[in-house]
Design a protein around this motif. Structure first.
Motif, PDB file in Angstrom:
ATOM      1  N   TYR A  42     -10.780  22.311   7.570  1.00  0.00           N
ATOM      2  CA  TYR A  42      -9.651  21.845   6.904  1.00  0.00           C
ATOM      3  C   TYR A  42     -10.019  20.909   5.678  1.00  0.00           C
ATOM      4  N   SER A  43      -9.661  19.569   5.588  1.00  0.00           N
ATOM      5  CA  SER A  43     -10.005  18.772   4.451  1.00  0.00           C
ATOM      6  C   SER A  43     -11.417  18.424   4.242  1.00  0.00           C
ATOM      7  N   MET A  44     -12.435  19.183   5.217  1.00  0.00           N
ATOM      8  CA  MET A  44     -13.830  19.010   4.665  1.00  0.00           C
ATOM      9  C   MET A  44     -13.979  20.046   3.855  1.00  0.00           C
ATOM     10  N   THR A  45     -13.079  20.648   3.554  1.00  0.00           N
ATOM     11  CA  THR A  45     -13.297  21.699   2.264  1.00  0.00           C
ATOM     12  C   THR A  45     -13.177  20.826   1.015  1.00  0.00           C
ATOM     13  N   LYS A  46     -12.493  19.704   0.926  1.00  0.00           N
ATOM     14  CA  LYS A  46     -12.640  18.758  -0.370  1.00  0.00           C
ATOM     15  C   LYS A  46     -13.907  18.426  -0.975  1.00  0.00           C
ATOM     16  N   PRO A  47     -14.610  17.953  -0.348  1.00  0.00           N
ATOM     17  CA  PRO A  47     -15.855  17.423  -1.042  1.00  0.00           C
ATOM     18  C   PRO A  47     -16.693  18.734  -1.502  1.00  0.00           C
ATOM     19  N   VAL A  48     -16.641  19.912  -0.741  1.00  0.00           N
ATOM     20  CA  VAL A  48     -17.271  21.164  -1.265  1.00  0.00           C
ATOM     21  C   VAL A  48     -16.430  21.646  -2.821  1.00  0.00           C
ATOM     22  N   THR A  49     -15.431  21.700  -2.601  1.00  0.00           N
ATOM     23  CA  THR A  49     -14.494  21.980  -4.097  1.00  0.00           C
ATOM     24  C   THR A  49     -14.936  20.785  -5.122  1.00  0.00           C
ATOM     25  N   GLY A  50     -15.152  19.524  -4.482  1.00  0.00           N
ATOM     26  CA  GLY A  50     -15.301  18.228  -5.461  1.00  0.00           C
ATOM     27  C   GLY A  50     -16.653  18.630  -5.989  1.00  0.00           C
ATOM     28  N   MET A  51     -17.861  19.101  -5.201  1.00  0.00           N
ATOM     29  CA  MET A  51     -19.048  19.241  -5.840  1.00  0.00           C
ATOM     30  C   MET A  51     -19.159  20.345  -6.622  1.00  0.00           C
ATOM     31  N   ALA A  52     -18.482  21.568  -6.433  1.00  0.00           N
ATOM     32  CA  ALA A  52     -18.302  22.642  -7.123  1.00  0.00           C
ATOM     33  C   ALA A  52     -17.894  22.210  -8.607  1.00  0.00           C
ATOM     34  N   ALA A  53     -16.764  21.443  -8.637  1.00  0.00           N
ATOM     35  CA  ALA A  53     -16.529  21.007  -9.920  1.00  0.00           C
ATOM     36  C   ALA A  53     -17.521  19.985 -10.517  1.00  0.00           C
ATOM     37  N   MET A  54     -18.153  19.232 -10.218  1.00  0.00           N
ATOM     38  CA  MET A  54     -19.339  18.428 -10.703  1.00  0.00           C
ATOM     39  C   MET A  54     -20.185  19.404 -11.267  1.00  0.00           C
ATOM     40  N   MET A  55     -20.495  20.431 -10.469  1.00  0.00           N
ATOM     41  CA  MET A  55     -21.657  21.566 -11.173  1.00  0.00           C
ATOM     42  C   MET A  55     -21.069  21.941 -12.623  1.00  0.00           C
ATOM     43  N   LEU A  56     -19.726  22.005 -12.713  1.00  0.00           N
ATOM     44  CA  LEU A  56     -19.218  22.381 -14.011  1.00  0.00           C
ATOM     45  C   LEU A  56     -19.186  21.415 -14.971  1.00  0.00           C
ATOM     46  N   VAL A  57     -19.246  20.189 -14.716  1.00  0.00           N
ATOM     47  CA  VAL A  57     -19.156  18.957 -15.468  1.00  0.00           C
ATOM     48  C   VAL A  57     -20.574  19.066 -16.054  1.00  0.00           C
ATOM     49  N   ASP A  58     -21.345  19.261 -15.072  1.00  0.00           N
ATOM     50  CA  ASP A  58     -22.926  19.144 -15.390  1.00  0.00           C
ATOM     51  C   ASP A  58     -23.283  20.260 -16.441  1.00  0.00           C
TER      52      ASP A  58
ATOM     53  N   LYS B 186     -18.967  22.507 -18.897  1.00  0.00           N
ATOM     54  CA  LYS B 186     -17.771  23.220 -19.114  1.00  0.00           C
ATOM     55  C   LYS B 186     -16.442  22.523 -18.499  1.00  0.00           C
ATOM     56  N   LEU B 187     -16.612  21.431 -18.126  1.00  0.00           N
ATOM     57  CA  LEU B 187     -15.509  20.465 -17.741  1.00  0.00           C
ATOM     58  C   LEU B 187     -16.005  18.899 -18.108  1.00  0.00           C
ATOM     59  N   ARG B 188     -14.904  18.188 -18.545  1.00  0.00           N
ATOM     60  CA  ARG B 188     -15.287  16.790 -18.661  1.00  0.00           C
ATOM     61  C   ARG B 188     -14.298  15.851 -17.872  1.00  0.00           C
ATOM     62  N   LEU B 189     -14.764  14.835 -17.157  1.00  0.00           N
ATOM     63  CA  LEU B 189     -14.068  14.060 -16.199  1.00  0.00           C
ATOM     64  C   LEU B 189     -12.830  13.429 -16.792  1.00  0.00           C
ATOM     65  N   ASP B 190     -12.716  13.094 -17.922  1.00  0.00           N
ATOM     66  CA  ASP B 190     -11.687  12.742 -18.445  1.00  0.00           C
ATOM     67  C   ASP B 190     -10.785  13.774 -19.366  1.00  0.00           C
ATOM     68  N   GLN B 191     -11.141  14.954 -19.426  1.00  0.00           N
ATOM     69  CA  GLN B 191     -10.613  16.137 -20.247  1.00  0.00           C
ATOM     70  C   GLN B 191      -8.911  16.167 -19.526  1.00  0.00           C
ATOM     71  N   PRO B 192      -7.986  16.206 -20.515  1.00  0.00           N
ATOM     72  CA  PRO B 192      -6.700  16.777 -19.987  1.00  0.00           C
ATOM     73  C   PRO B 192      -6.830  17.757 -19.171  1.00  0.00           C
ATOM     74  N   LEU B 193      -5.859  17.923 -18.052  1.00  0.00           N
ATOM     75  CA  LEU B 193      -5.737  19.106 -17.298  1.00  0.00           C
ATOM     76  C   LEU B 193      -5.135  20.389 -18.216  1.00  0.00           C
ATOM     77  N   ALA B 194      -4.118  19.858 -19.260  1.00  0.00           N
ATOM     78  CA  ALA B 194      -3.581  20.781 -19.992  1.00  0.00           C
ATOM     79  C   ALA B 194      -4.365  21.555 -21.022  1.00  0.00           C
ATOM     80  N   ASP B 195      -5.651  20.857 -21.283  1.00  0.00           N
ATOM     81  CA  ASP B 195      -6.695  21.736 -21.947  1.00  0.00           C
ATOM     82  C   ASP B 195      -6.967  23.200 -21.453  1.00  0.00           C
ATOM     83  N   LEU B 196      -6.836  23.244 -20.059  1.00  0.00           N
ATOM     84  CA  LEU B 196      -7.220  24.307 -19.168  1.00  0.00           C
ATOM     85  C   LEU B 196      -6.018  25.137 -18.710  1.00  0.00           C
ATOM     86  N   ILE B 197      -4.933  24.230 -18.469  1.00  0.00           N
ATOM     87  CA  ILE B 197      -3.478  24.859 -17.981  1.00  0.00           C
ATOM     88  C   ILE B 197      -2.508  24.165 -18.765  1.00  0.00           C
TER      89      ILE B 197
END
Length: 433
Positions: free
Chosen positions: A96-112, A115-126
């Motif tokens: 269940y919610s132990m999925t969340k850290p996995v998704t979080g680290m996947a997002a950090m890969m894209l920040v690194d 391809k993403l920025r932490l303070d990027q507006p979501l509306a840029d993508l959606i």
């Protein structure tokens, strides 16, 4: 998919080891590690107690200290009542919610990756999230709305500060609206269960995102910590930013490099004999709500639920925790950058976030998981709705996981007791050194 989390223990020795919110003659059915029992006697007594008392059919703890070391395990009991197969490192659990850290680290890969920025507006993508409305009164009317003053950002999604709702948290009309719209990113059983209303799931992450954008926010973005579907929406963000299906991104960038072959959003039928049964605790009894042989996890889900959808094994999730503890390194390979892990396990909450109504008071929050602050700095992790929990302590060089299957998770104080037991064992070991 869990309303409990890690309340941080104020012990400077190892920082915060969070406490997230058979019969007596039953034989020991699993191959417990003697080394683990000798090193972690308090954890051993806890695992013994839950299984020998008949409260739970099986439980396994995994504990690893130092980078590059294999985890020790303490296992008791079986996959289900009436099933002689012992719980072990390769048994399958709904995390269940132990999925969340996995998704979080996947997002950090894209920040690194840039391809993403932490303070990027979501509306840029959606773009549909560009002009959101927020409830004038949280959990109140869904017609008394006001335009949101702030754009939702990637940081907000990662830290439950986007103002989004959650059908397991909200009350009143907004909860009903989420369920009616099918914005319920999780599954527990083929049966109708109290508190888990039946709904018609949406067909894809893209549809989930577009429908979610039509619903009002509960809070103004960036102001309040409120458990939400933010990490599920992050799955769609990852698809857009990476150009890959979310589940394929996890497999390619995390699961395959870490050797997590038993982790996914569906259990192949051939692997069903390894799957545990999930129980409801009611009136002192255990009622099977998702038997392994007919589990809802044998079906392909409507879409990959990045907040609560994964099934994993203790061995697999320990590999993920070992990678985090190693600042991205695992098996001699840099799976993700040290900078990405350090950022993802730091406090990412917006300045001034209101925690007064949250269950992480006194803590920070990183990419999908709770983090310790001040003298408690050095832990990162999260828990699951069916009694699982996993965390790392950078100060102690320790990773720990606990796996069992029952709902609701607050029926037993497993999350808190496990963290306290680990803390007691590590403290005793250091005192004796």
């Amino acid at each position: 998919m869990n309303a409990n989390t890690m309340n941080i223990s104020r012990r400077g020795l190892i920082g915060s080891l969070g406490a997230l919110a058979g019969t007596a003659l039953m034989p020991r059915m699993a191959f417990a590690s003697a080394a683990a029992e000798a090193r972690f006697p308090v954890v051993t007594r806890m695992v013994d107690g839950y299984v020998s008392s008949g409260k739970l059919p099986g439980m396994i703890a995994t504990l690893g200290q130092g980078i590059g070391t294999s985890a020790l395990d303490i296992a008791r009991g079986t996959l289900a009542r009436g099933n002689p197969s012992p719980v072990d490192m390769d048994s399958l659990f709904r995390i269940y919610s132990m999925t969340k850290p996995v998704t979080g680290m996947a997002a950090m890969m894209l920040v690194d990756d840039g391809k993403l920025r932490l303070d990027q507006p979501l509306a840029d993508l959606i773009p549909a999230f560009g002009k959101m409305q927020a409830q004038a009164t949280p959990d109140g009317s869904i017609t008394d709305l006001r335009p949101a003053k702030t754009q939702i950002t990637i940081r907000h999604l990662l830290t439950h500060t986007a103002g989004l709702g959650y059908s397991i948290i909200q009350q009143g009309p907004i909860k009903d609206a989420y369920i009616k719209a099918g914005v319920v990113p999780g599954q527990a059983s083929r049966m109708a269960l109290p508190g888990l209303e039946k709904f018609t799931p949406l067909k894809s992450l893209a549809e989930f995102a577009e429908v979610l954008a039509t619903l009002p926010l509960v809070y103004e973005p960036g102001t309040t910590w409120s458990y939400s579907v933010g990490l599920d929406l992050m799955g769609r963000v990852i698809e857009i930013a990476s150009g890959m299906a979310f589940d394929q991104f996890l497999k390619t960038r995390l699961f395959d490099p870490l050797g997590m072959a038993s982790t996914g959003f569906r259990v192949p039928e051939a692997q069903a004999p390894r799957l545990t049964t999930n129980y409801a605790v009611a009136g002192g009894m255990l009622l099977p709500i998702d038997p392994a042989k007919t589990s809802v996890y044998l079906d392909q889900p409507a879409y990959p639920f990045g907040g609560a959808g994964l099934v994993s094994s203790p061995r697999d999730y320990d590999r993920f925790l070992a990678m985090v503890l190693g600042y991205g390194s695992f098996g001699g390979r840099q799976v993700m950058s040290e900078a990405a892990v350090r950022l993802g396990t730091s406090n990412l909450l917006p300045v001034g976030t209101d925690l007064s109504r949250s269950f992480i008071k006194g803590n920070g929050f990183g990419a999908g998981g709770s983090v310790g602050l001040g003298e408690d700095a050095g832990t990162y992790g999260w828990a699951g709705a069916a009694g699982t929990v996993g965390f790392v302590s950078f100060r102690a060089g320790l990773r720990a996981g606990l796996y069992t299957q029952y709902m609701p998770s607050e029926a037993y104080p497993v999350h808190r007791e496990f963290a306290q037991a680990v803390l007691a064992d590590v403290t005793q070991k250091k005192a004796a050194a």
